[in-house]
Design a protein around this motif. Structure first.
Motif, PDB file in Angstrom:
ATOM      1  N   VAL A   9     -70.115  17.757-119.043  1.00  0.00           N
ATOM      2  CA  VAL A   9     -71.015  17.105-119.991  1.00  0.00           C
ATOM      3  C   VAL A   9     -72.286  16.714-119.234  1.00  0.00           C
ATOM      4  N   PRO A  10     -73.470  17.165-119.681  1.00  0.00           N
ATOM      5  CA  PRO A  10     -74.691  16.897-118.906  1.00  0.00           C
ATOM      6  C   PRO A  10     -74.906  15.417-118.613  1.00  0.00           C
ATOM      7  N   ASP A  11     -75.210  15.117-117.373  1.00  0.00           N
ATOM      8  CA  ASP A  11     -75.597  13.774-116.963  1.00  0.00           C
ATOM      9  C   ASP A  11     -76.848  13.382-117.756  1.00  0.00           C
ATOM     10  N   PRO A  12     -76.905  12.171-118.300  1.00  0.00           N
ATOM     11  CA  PRO A  12     -78.065  11.788-119.129  1.00  0.00           C
ATOM     12  C   PRO A  12     -79.402  11.945-118.411  1.00  0.00           C
ATOM     13  N   GLU A  13     -79.460  11.606-117.133  1.00  0.00           N
ATOM     14  CA  GLU A  13     -80.712  11.773-116.397  1.00  0.00           C
ATOM     15  C   GLU A  13     -81.086  13.243-116.284  1.00  0.00           C
ATOM     16  N   TRP A  14     -80.091  14.086-115.992  1.00  0.00           N
ATOM     17  CA  TRP A  14     -80.354  15.516-115.900  1.00  0.00           C
ATOM     18  C   TRP A  14     -80.738  16.091-117.261  1.00  0.00           C
ATOM     19  N   ARG A 287     -55.368  22.046 -99.500  1.00  0.00           N
ATOM     20  CA  ARG A 287     -54.438  20.912 -99.588  1.00  0.00           C
ATOM     21  C   ARG A 287     -52.989  21.384 -99.638  1.00  0.00           C
ATOM     22  N   ASP A 288     -52.732  22.451-100.400  1.00  0.00           N
ATOM     23  CA  ASP A 288     -51.374  22.995-100.486  1.00  0.00           C
ATOM     24  C   ASP A 288     -50.878  23.494 -99.133  1.00  0.00           C
ATOM     25  N   ALA A 289     -51.834  23.898 -98.264  1.00  0.00           N
ATOM     26  CA  ALA A 289     -51.474  24.385 -96.934  1.00  0.00           C
ATOM     27  C   ALA A 289     -51.379  23.266 -95.911  1.00  0.00           C
ATOM     28  N   GLY A 290     -51.504  22.035 -96.368  1.00  0.00           N
ATOM     29  CA  GLY A 290     -51.385  20.902 -95.460  1.00  0.00           C
ATOM     30  C   GLY A 290     -52.670  20.502 -94.772  1.00  0.00           C
ATOM     31  N   VAL A 291     -53.807  21.038 -95.227  1.00  0.00           N
ATOM     32  CA  VAL A 291     -55.099  20.707 -94.632  1.00  0.00           C
ATOM     33  C   VAL A 291     -55.643  19.446 -95.302  1.00  0.00           C
ATOM     34  N   PRO A 292     -55.967  18.396 -94.560  1.00  0.00           N
ATOM     35  CA  PRO A 292     -56.550  17.202 -95.168  1.00  0.00           C
ATOM     36  C   PRO A 292     -57.898  17.526 -95.822  1.00  0.00           C
ATOM     37  N   THR A 293     -58.115  16.994 -97.017  1.00  0.00           N
ATOM     38  CA  THR A 293     -59.370  17.237 -97.725  1.00  0.00           C
ATOM     39  C   THR A 293     -59.917  15.932 -98.290  1.00  0.00           C
ATOM     40  N   LYS A 294     -61.223  15.909 -98.441  1.00  0.00           N
ATOM     41  CA  LYS A 294     -61.919  14.811 -99.125  1.00  0.00           C
ATOM     42  C   LYS A 294     -62.910  15.453-100.080  1.00  0.00           C
ATOM     43  N   LEU A 295     -62.923  15.014-101.337  1.00  0.00           N
ATOM     44  CA  LEU A 295     -63.685  15.684-102.381  1.00  0.00           C
ATOM     45  C   LEU A 295     -64.568  14.684-103.111  1.00  0.00           C
ATOM     46  N   ASP A 296     -65.842  15.042-103.279  1.00  0.00           N
ATOM     47  CA  ASP A 296     -66.745  14.271-104.127  1.00  0.00           C
ATOM     48  C   ASP A 296     -67.300  15.185-105.211  1.00  0.00           C
ATOM     49  N   VAL A 297     -67.280  14.702-106.450  1.00  0.00           N
ATOM     50  CA  VAL A 297     -67.704  15.487-107.604  1.00  0.00           C
ATOM     51  C   VAL A 297     -68.858  14.771-108.298  1.00  0.00           C
ATOM     52  N   TYR A 298     -69.857  15.531-108.739  1.00  0.00           N
ATOM     53  CA  TYR A 298     -71.051  14.997-109.388  1.00  0.00           C
ATOM     54  C   TYR A 298     -71.115  15.543-110.818  1.00  0.00           C
ATOM     55  N   PRO A 299     -70.581  14.778-111.764  1.00  0.00           N
ATOM     56  CA  PRO A 299     -70.491  15.274-113.141  1.00  0.00           C
ATOM     57  C   PRO A 299     -71.860  15.558-113.751  1.00  0.00           C
ATOM     58  N   GLY A 300     -71.908  16.637-114.516  1.00  0.00           N
ATOM     59  CA  GLY A 300     -73.052  16.885-115.373  1.00  0.00           C
ATOM     60  C   GLY A 300     -74.347  17.258-114.714  1.00  0.00           C
ATOM     61  N   VAL A 301     -74.299  17.697-113.439  1.00  0.00           N
ATOM     62  CA  VAL A 301     -75.519  18.143-112.763  1.00  0.00           C
ATOM     63  C   VAL A 301     -75.315  19.568-112.244  1.00  0.00           C
ATOM     64  N   PRO A 302     -76.407  20.310-112.047  1.00  0.00           N
ATOM     65  CA  PRO A 302     -76.293  21.732-111.716  1.00  0.00           C
ATOM     66  C   PRO A 302     -76.257  22.004-110.217  1.00  0.00           C
ATOM     67  N   HIS A 303     -76.056  23.248-109.894  1.00  0.00           N
ATOM     68  CA  HIS A 303     -76.099  23.724-108.513  1.00  0.00           C
ATOM     69  C   HIS A 303     -77.434  23.329-107.878  1.00  0.00           C
ATOM     70  N   GLY A 304     -77.368  22.793-106.663  1.00  0.00           N
ATOM     71  CA  GLY A 304     -78.584  22.477-105.920  1.00  0.00           C
ATOM     72  C   GLY A 304     -79.387  21.313-106.463  1.00  0.00           C
ATOM     73  N   PHE A 305     -78.772  20.473-107.293  1.00  0.00           N
ATOM     74  CA  PHE A 305     -79.502  19.377-107.933  1.00  0.00           C
ATOM     75  C   PHE A 305     -80.212  18.484-106.928  1.00  0.00           C
ATOM     76  N   TYR A 306     -79.573  18.220-105.789  1.00  0.00           N
ATOM     77  CA  TYR A 306     -80.106  17.234-104.846  1.00  0.00           C
ATOM     78  C   TYR A 306     -81.270  17.786-104.025  1.00  0.00           C
ATOM     79  N   VAL A 307     -81.452  19.092-104.033  1.00  0.00           N
ATOM     80  CA  VAL A 307     -82.563  19.687-103.284  1.00  0.00           C
ATOM     81  C   VAL A 307     -83.878  19.478-104.020  1.00  0.00           C
ATOM     82  N   VAL A 308     -83.854  19.657-105.341  1.00  0.00           N
ATOM     83  CA  VAL A 308     -85.085  19.659-106.138  1.00  0.00           C
ATOM     84  C   VAL A 308     -85.341  18.327-106.822  1.00  0.00           C
TER      85      VAL A 308
END
Length: 334
Positions: A9-14, A287-308
């Motif tokens: 769902v598009p982020d209101p600012e985006w 994760r299924d292979a036992g590799v520790p992971t950390k995940l951050d998700v940015y709802p409603g914004v497109p690829h490369g949003f933080y560059v432009v």
């Protein structure tokens, strides 16, 4: 997948910004695309922060690679009174769909990261397709990694404090590939301690396997018309690997038979990104292979949003999250 509906769902600012943007111009040719990207970069640079200029040393060299040479650049923080020995190392790969980009693109980001996160950042100006198709980008990036290790004393590197491979978009797949390659290289095996994959591509769009098609839906959803579209995205891969290498594991590491032994991974995903689902799937396979992971998700914004779009709240969060994710990989935080 249904569980990702809420983050698309598009982020209101985006939404407010994108309502006044034209749809992405059609891909005509790689030279035309390069001109368009160069013009966008020049516009961004007019108002961009110049990054840290004090508190670090920047070294640039030329190194030999297969059938040529490339530039490598290292960002080395100045030692402070309480610091003993060298710094951890981050080898960075820039994005650009394998056909654009160079080591100047992320100069500000790497200057700031080196100073604020107390880490040596190294990147190589890997050669682009179609002039230099696969495996040039991988081989050049690996050469930059080995150059950093071979010159650790000059560069104030101590990999016992951390050794991370990192990249964004196409650079993300290169970072993932270097992590896999490092498992097979006796000189490198066991030394890479982390990988950072920002909005990464992780499989050729021409190599989606049947067994994962129910999990790889974002490419067909094509929800963003401004940053990265299904119409244009495959052009970079076509130039990079042609008809020969779509399923090669150094083009499509998501197809690897095993993920065991890979270093911990910090991953960022944009909710409107064509590449969203392959990043989610890759994180699950790790994760299924036992590799520790950390995940951050940015709802409603497109690829490369933080560059432009620096004004987005999501961009400010992404920047803070990166520093936190880097600290996590370096064992500086929980």
């Amino acid at each position: 997948m249904a569980q990702y509906t809420n983050i698309s769902v598009p982020d209101p600012e985006w939404a407010a910004i994108s309502a006044n943007l034209p749809e992405r111009a059609p891909f005509v040719s790689i030279p035309a695309f390069r001109e368009r990207v160069a013009a966008l970069r020049a516009k961004i640079n007019l108002t961009a922060d110049k990054g840290a200029t004090e508190g670090l040393t920047v070294i640039e060299r030329k190194i030999e690679v297969v059938n040529g040479e490339i530039r490598v650049r290292a960002y080395i923080p100045d030692s402070q009174e309480n610091e003993v020995g060298g710094f951890p190392l981050m080898v960075w790969m820039f994005g650009g769909g394998f056909v654009v980009g160079d080591i100047d693109d992320d100069d500000v980001f790497l200057r700031n990261t080196a100073v604020h996160s107390r880490i040596v950042c190294v990147q190589g100006d890997y050669r682009k397709a179609p002039e230099y198709p696969f495996p040039a980008a991988v081989d050049d990036s690996y050469a930059a990694l080995k150059w950093a290790l071979s010159n650790s004393s000059e560069l104030s590197i101590d990999i016992s404090k951390g050794f991370i491979v990192a990249g964004a978009s196409a650079g993300g797949i290169l970072a993932a590939v270097l992590a896999h390659r490092g498992l097979k290289d006796p000189e490198i095996k066991g030394k890479i301690t982390g990988q950072i994959l920002l909005i990464p591509t992780l499989i050729s769009p021409f190599a989606y396997p049947e067994k994962f098609k129910s999990e790889l839906l974002s490419l067909d959803k094509d929800e963003d018309k401004h940053m990265l579209t299904k119409r244009d995205f495959p052009r970079g891969y076509e130039a990079y690997h042609g008809d020969l290498h779509a399923t090669n594991l150094e083009v499509s590491p998501l197809l690897a038979e095993s993920f065991r032994g890979l270093p911990p991974a910090y991953i960022q995903i944009a909710g409107l990104d064509l590449l969203r689902d392959e990043a989610f799937l890759y994180e699950r396979l790790l994760r299924d292979a036992g590799v520790p992971t950390k995940l951050d998700v940015y709802p409603g914004v497109p690829h490369g949003f933080y560059v432009v779009f620096k004004e987005l709240t999501a961009t400010k969060k992404q920047e803070k999250d990166f520093a936190t994710g880097l600290d996590w990989l370096l064992g500086r935080s929980s």
